[in-house]
Design a protein around this motif. Structure first.
Motif, PDB file in Angstrom:
ATOM      1  N   ARG A   1     -14.105  12.316  -0.543  1.00 20.39           N
ATOM      2  CA  ARG A   1     -14.352  11.058   0.166  1.00 20.39           C
ATOM      3  C   ARG A   1     -13.782   9.856  -0.584  1.00 20.39           C
ATOM      4  N   ASN A   2     -12.970   9.060   0.133  1.00 20.95           N
ATOM      5  CA  ASN A   2     -12.408   7.806  -0.390  1.00 20.95           C
ATOM      6  C   ASN A   2     -11.520   7.983  -1.615  1.00 20.95           C
ATOM      7  N   GLN A   3     -10.866   9.135  -1.741  1.00 22.61           N
ATOM      8  CA  GLN A   3      -9.861   9.377  -2.794  1.00 22.61           C
ATOM      9  C   GLN A   3      -8.563   9.753  -2.086  1.00 22.61           C
ATOM     10  N   PHE A   4      -7.549   8.875  -2.150  1.00 17.95           N
ATOM     11  CA  PHE A   4      -6.361   9.031  -1.322  1.00 17.95           C
ATOM     12  C   PHE A   4      -5.099   9.275  -2.149  1.00 17.95           C
ATOM     13  N   TYR A   5      -4.171  10.032  -1.530  1.00 18.20           N
ATOM     14  CA  TYR A   5      -2.848  10.216  -2.124  1.00 18.20           C
ATOM     15  C   TYR A   5      -1.842  10.452  -1.003  1.00 18.20           C
ATOM     16  N   LEU A   6      -0.570  10.194  -1.286  1.00 18.37           N
ATOM     17  CA  LEU A   6       0.495  10.371  -0.295  1.00 18.37           C
ATOM     18  C   LEU A   6       1.103  11.763  -0.454  1.00 18.37           C
ATOM     19  N   LYS A   7       1.013  12.545   0.593  1.00 18.99           N
ATOM     20  CA  LYS A   7       1.603  13.886   0.598  1.00 18.99           C
ATOM     21  C   LYS A   7       2.941  13.808   1.330  1.00 18.99           C
ATOM     22  N   LYS A   8       4.023  14.172   0.660  1.00 15.66           N
ATOM     23  CA  LYS A   8       5.357  14.047   1.258  1.00 15.66           C
ATOM     24  C   LYS A   8       6.195  15.277   0.941  1.00 15.66           C
TER      25      LYS A   8
ATOM     26  N   LEU B   1       0.832  -1.204   0.000  1.00 15.42           N
ATOM     27  CA  LEU B   1       0.000   0.000   0.000  1.00 15.42           C
ATOM     28  C   LEU B   1       0.867   1.255   0.000  1.00 15.42           C
ATOM     29  N   PHE B   2       1.874   1.276   0.855  1.00 16.24           N
ATOM     30  CA  PHE B   2       2.748   2.448   0.902  1.00 16.24           C
ATOM     31  C   PHE B   2       3.486   2.632  -0.425  1.00 16.24           C
ATOM     32  N   THR B   3       3.998   1.531  -0.983  1.00 11.10           N
ATOM     33  CA  THR B   3       4.718   1.602  -2.261  1.00 11.10           C
ATOM     34  C   THR B   3       3.815   2.114  -3.374  1.00 11.10           C
ATOM     35  N   LEU B   4       2.587   1.641  -3.386  1.00  6.96           N
ATOM     36  CA  LEU B   4       1.616   2.050  -4.401  1.00  6.96           C
ATOM     37  C   LEU B   4       1.341   3.553  -4.311  1.00  6.96           C
ATOM     38  N   LEU B   5       1.083   4.042  -3.119  1.00  9.93           N
ATOM     39  CA  LEU B   5       0.814   5.468  -2.935  1.00  9.93           C
ATOM     40  C   LEU B   5       2.069   6.307  -3.175  1.00  9.93           C
ATOM     41  N   ASN B   6       3.200   5.771  -2.799  1.00  9.43           N
ATOM     42  CA  ASN B   6       4.464   6.509  -2.921  1.00  9.43           C
ATOM     43  C   ASN B   6       4.876   6.711  -4.372  1.00  9.43           C
ATOM     44  N   THR B   7       4.522   5.764  -5.230  1.00  9.21           N
ATOM     45  CA  THR B   7       4.932   5.838  -6.644  1.00  9.21           C
ATOM     46  C   THR B   7       3.834   6.379  -7.542  1.00  9.21           C
ATOM     47  N   ALA B   8       2.664   6.686  -6.974  1.00  6.68           N
ATOM     48  CA  ALA B   8       1.537   7.145  -7.793  1.00  6.68           C
ATOM     49  C   ALA B   8       1.702   8.613  -8.171  1.00  6.68           C
ATOM     50  N   ASN B   9       1.223   8.953  -9.370  1.00  5.00           N
ATOM     51  CA  ASN B   9       1.206  10.339  -9.812  1.00  5.00           C
ATOM     52  C   ASN B   9      -0.174  10.978  -9.625  1.00  5.00           C
ATOM     53  N   ASP B  10      -1.100  10.188  -9.134  1.00  3.13           N
ATOM     54  CA  ASP B  10      -2.474  10.666  -9.002  1.00  3.13           C
ATOM     55  C   ASP B  10      -3.106  10.043  -7.755  1.00  3.13           C
ATOM     56  N   VAL B  11      -4.347  10.418  -7.493  1.00  7.38           N
ATOM     57  CA  VAL B  11      -5.059   9.847  -6.352  1.00  7.38           C
ATOM     58  C   VAL B  11      -5.556   8.451  -6.703  1.00  7.38           C
ATOM     59  N   TYR B  12      -5.781   7.649  -5.665  1.00  2.00           N
ATOM     60  CA  TYR B  12      -6.377   6.323  -5.813  1.00  2.00           C
ATOM     61  C   TYR B  12      -7.696   6.298  -5.042  1.00  2.00           C
ATOM     62  N   SER B  13      -8.713   5.742  -5.656  1.00  2.00           N
ATOM     63  CA  SER B  13      -9.965   5.529  -4.931  1.00  2.00           C
ATOM     64  C   SER B  13      -9.809   4.300  -4.050  1.00  2.00           C
ATOM     65  N   ILE B  14     -10.674   4.197  -3.058  1.00  2.00           N
ATOM     66  CA  ILE B  14     -10.630   3.050  -2.163  1.00  2.00           C
ATOM     67  C   ILE B  14     -10.887   1.762  -2.936  1.00  2.00           C
ATOM     68  N   GLU B  15     -11.715   1.835  -3.973  1.00  2.00           N
ATOM     69  CA  GLU B  15     -12.013   0.662  -4.804  1.00  2.00           C
ATOM     70  C   GLU B  15     -10.781   0.230  -5.602  1.00  2.00           C
ATOM     71  N   GLU B  16     -10.041   1.212  -6.134  1.00  2.00           N
ATOM     72  CA  GLU B  16      -8.826   0.889  -6.898  1.00  2.00           C
ATOM     73  C   GLU B  16      -7.777   0.246  -6.003  1.00  2.00           C
ATOM     74  N   LEU B  17      -7.596   0.793  -4.809  1.00  2.00           N
ATOM     75  CA  LEU B  17      -6.628   0.230  -3.864  1.00  2.00           C
ATOM     76  C   LEU B  17      -7.039  -1.186  -3.454  1.00  2.00           C
ATOM     77  N   SER B  18      -8.331  -1.366  -3.242  1.00  2.00           N
ATOM     78  CA  SER B  18      -8.847  -2.686  -2.878  1.00  2.00           C
ATOM     79  C   SER B  18      -8.578  -3.701  -3.978  1.00  2.00           C
ATOM     80  N   SER B  19      -8.785  -3.292  -5.230  1.00  4.15           N
ATOM     81  CA  SER B  19      -8.572  -4.182  -6.365  1.00  4.15           C
ATOM     82  C   SER B  19      -7.099  -4.535  -6.528  1.00  4.15           C
TER      83      SER B  19
END
Length: 490
Positions: free
Chosen positions: A71-78, A17-35
């Motif tokens: 709601r339910n749209q996540f991204y890593l802010k660093k 999960l951390f790697t996915l968010l860390n390398t993403a260029n956009d937000v992920y929905s909870i459904e996308e992360l679940s999949s």
């Protein structure tokens, strides 16, 4: 090495999960992360909360947060990439499996009951984890001695494992693991850099320093290298090795007084860094391989000839740098096995993007590996990736892929059309096997996959039945992205 195989389910999913968010260029929905993680959405929310708690625990919460715009749209802010690396180091060092591996590497005596208490887990849980780690190590011919958990096996394999462990867990960042960054180790590393005229960056220098430190540390612990019979072909008649011995004899490192250890360092540097030698020294090393008909040279000759035969439609010659890359890669797997030559590989992506080229390369692998015991020990994905990288430095991987024809049919001036054609070729270079043609005759248009025009008149739309892109006079790059999407579906 796939450390994920020894971690428990939750530890793996938190890391994913951390790697996915860390390398993403956009937000992920909870459904996308679940999949992507193959877990329930409610579990994803629990993991996001757990990561937030870990950020707090490691005093990184001011620099690292998982945010949601809606709601339910996540991204890593660093704040920066270093913060992400610091989190990974802290997280990995908290895992029982990593703590155990670090302990056996450092040769600490482990009493099951006391060690389980230190890790705040039960004895049965520790024993289950140890069994999993033991099975994982056995695939690399490394073993845990029953009763003491001492790490045993071929010394070259153990040293390779320690180096890989360092880069995975500590990401090349300064730390207390095998802390021997004294003047002696640094001085010896600088001697090696100077002798081989190595043109390397700071990360590669760090690897060389760690190789020196691990060699020195293991030797001082009485763990001398088991110098194999087949390695002598590389040093027995080597003038370069003789000069290497002479150049380092005046240094004070204890392990350098042992000829086998000197030869091990010499071959390890060559196996990892031959393509970075100075030009003249690189050529001299290749010549020594040729004169002695070394195993690495014969394997290189076999692979290079098969590649040229299979890709005969395109004339090319391997350069000195290509030969050095082949030789070092083959030597690497003569010395150690079970550890990747490169840490990052993207074989599935390569095969998806270049299917025809990849099919030809796999056919070569099938031919050269059969009956060759040395090449057969190299993991197939590692072979594919390394040969692909070497080969594509002399042949474009798109050469064998489906040809895409872009037809320009405009009322621009001829100079403007040629400018457009030039920009198209530049934009799609390395992406598609593309040809740009100009609609000087109606017949040429029928070869096109996509037509670019300034006016979609009724006749062209009806007769040609090709995707048509309407241009403006500036033909901005947004048009090029539209063309790319059309190409992918034609």
């Amino acid at each position: 090495m796939e450390y994920s195989k020894i971690f428990d389910f939750e530890s793996n999913k938190l890391l994913e999960l951390f790697t996915l968010l860390n390398t993403a260029n956009d937000v992920y929905s909870i459904e996308e992360l679940s999949s992507k993680l193959q877990v329930d959405p409610k579990t994803i929310l629990k993991y996001i909360k757990k990561l937030g708690e870990l950020f707090e625990l490691y005093y990184l919460a001011d620099q690292l947060t998982i945010s949601n715009i809606i709601r339910n749209q996540f991204y890593l802010k660093k704040d920066n990439e270093l913060v992400s690396e610091q989190f990974l180091i802290n997280y990995l060092n908290s895992l029982p499996e990593i703590i155990f591996l670090k302990s056996i590497i450092e040769g600490n005596k482990i009493q099951t009951m006391q060690f389980a208490e230190t890790l705040s887990i039960s004895e049965s849980s520790l024993r289950r984890r140890v069994r999993k780690i033991s099975n994982w190590l056995e695939h690399r011919n490394l073993y845990l001695k029953r009763g003491t958990y001492e790490l045993i096996g071929d010394e070259a394999q153990i040293r390779a494992f320690i180096l890989h462990f360092y880069w995975f867990v500590y990401r090349g960042i300064k730390n207390s693991f095998l802390q021997q960054e004294n003047e002696e180790s640094t001085l010896l590393t600088n001697h090696i850099l100077h002798f081989f005229q190595l043109q390397v960056n700071d990360l590669q220098k760090e690897s060389i320093l760690r190789i020196v430190q691990i060699t020195n540390w293991r030797y001082q612990k009485g763990k001398e290298i088991n110098f194999k019979e087949e390695w002598y072909q590389y040093i027995t008649a080597s003038r370069l090795f003789s000069k290497f011995v002479e150049a380092l004899r005046h240094t004070e490192s204890t392990f350098l007084q042992n000829m086998d250890e000197l030869a091990y360092v010499y071959l390890t540097i060559q196996a990892s860094f031959l393509p970075y030698y100075g030009k003249s020294l690189q050529g001299f090393t290749i010549q020594e391989h040729f004169l002695e008909k070394t195993t690495s040279y014969m394997n290189t000759l076999c692979v290079a000839n098969n590649l040229k035969q299979k890709f005969w439609e395109k004339e090319f010659d391997f350069t000195q740098e290509n030969l050095a890359a082949f030789l070092s890669f083959h030597l690497y797997y003569e010395m150690i096995y079970g550890f990747s030559f490169e840490r990052d590989q993207s074989v599935p992506i390569i095969k998806e993007k270049y299917p025809a080229f990849s099919a030809k390369l796999e056919a070569v692998l099938l031919e050269v590996v059969n009956g060759n015991s040395y090449l057969n020990i190299i993991p197939k994905s590692n072979q594919f990736y390394r040969y692909f990288m070497i080969l594509t430095s002399v042949i474009s991987p798109i050469y064998y892929e489906r040809k895409i024809v872009i037809c320009i049919m405009t009322d621009f001036s001829i100079e403007k059309e040629h400018e457009l054609g030039k920009r198209l070729r530049h934009f799609f270079y390395g992406k598609f096997n593309m040809t740009v043609i100009y609609a000087r005759t109606s017949k040429s248009i029928f070869y096109a996959n996509v037509i670019l025009t300034t006016i979609i008149h009724q006749r062209s739309f009806k007769n040609y039945e090709r995707p048509i892109v309407l241009l403006d006079t500036n033909f901005s790059e947004t048009i090029f992205f539209e063309i790319e999407e059309l190409i992918k579906v034609t």
